[in-house]
Design a protein around this motif. Structure first.
Motif, PDB file in Angstrom:
ATOM      1  N   GLU A  14      -9.329   5.111   4.014  1.00 24.07           N
ATOM      2  CA  GLU A  14      -9.862   3.893   4.578  1.00 24.07           C
ATOM      3  C   GLU A  14      -8.926   2.447   4.253  1.00 24.07           C
ATOM      4  N   ASP A  15      -8.574   2.672   2.742  1.00 25.08           N
ATOM      5  CA  ASP A  15      -7.774   1.509   2.098  1.00 25.08           C
ATOM      6  C   ASP A  15      -6.461   1.351   2.848  1.00 25.08           C
ATOM      7  N   TRP A  20       0.798  -1.353   0.156  1.00 25.25           N
ATOM      8  CA  TRP A  20       0.011   0.045   0.112  1.00 25.25           C
ATOM      9  C   TRP A  20       0.735   1.291  -0.066  1.00 25.25           C
ATOM     10  N   ARG A  50     -11.427   7.506   0.859  1.00 28.98           N
ATOM     11  CA  ARG A  50     -11.304   6.036   0.443  1.00 28.98           C
ATOM     12  C   ARG A  50      -9.900   5.693   0.508  1.00 28.98           C
ATOM     13  N   ARG A  74      -7.275  -0.123   6.276  1.00 31.20           N
ATOM     14  CA  ARG A  74      -7.394  -1.663   6.190  1.00 31.20           C
ATOM     15  C   ARG A  74      -6.225  -2.551   5.985  1.00 31.20           C
ATOM     16  N   ALA A  75      -5.225  -2.031   5.132  1.00 26.81           N
ATOM     17  CA  ALA A  75      -4.023  -2.551   4.842  1.00 26.81           C
ATOM     18  C   ALA A  75      -3.144  -2.631   6.151  1.00 26.81           C
TER      19      ALA A  75
END
Length: 85
Positions: free
Chosen positions: A38-39, A2, A35, A42-43
């Protein structure tokens, strides 16, 4: 990975730094930034957002924010001196 999508990243600590310039206030950009954050979470990455005012006074506030995030993730500065000093 990421962090490869970030403006600056520290993969070992999973810290991603984003520098938000004026274009990030555009109504079309705000949802993309949300977004992305948020990504990032999550990663398992921690996102640090740097604004223009964080860059004042030799970027003291930006450095503090990044250093705090790195410290939160277990980083400690090396006390070793370069061999040529």
């Amino acid at each position: 990975m990421w962090g490869g999508l970030a403006d600056q990243s520290y993969p070992e600590q999973k810290v991603a730094v984003e520098y938000d310039v004026g274009t990030h206030a555009h109504p079309d950009q705000v949802p993309r930034d949300v977004r992305r954050a948020e990504d990032c979470a999550r990663a398992g990455w921690k996102e640090v957002r740097i604004m223009k005012d964080h860059m004042a006074n030799d970027a003291t506030e930006a450095v503090r924010k990044i250093r705090n995030a790195l410290n939160d993730r277990g980083w400690r500065p090396s006390l070793r001196r370069p061999a040529d000093l």
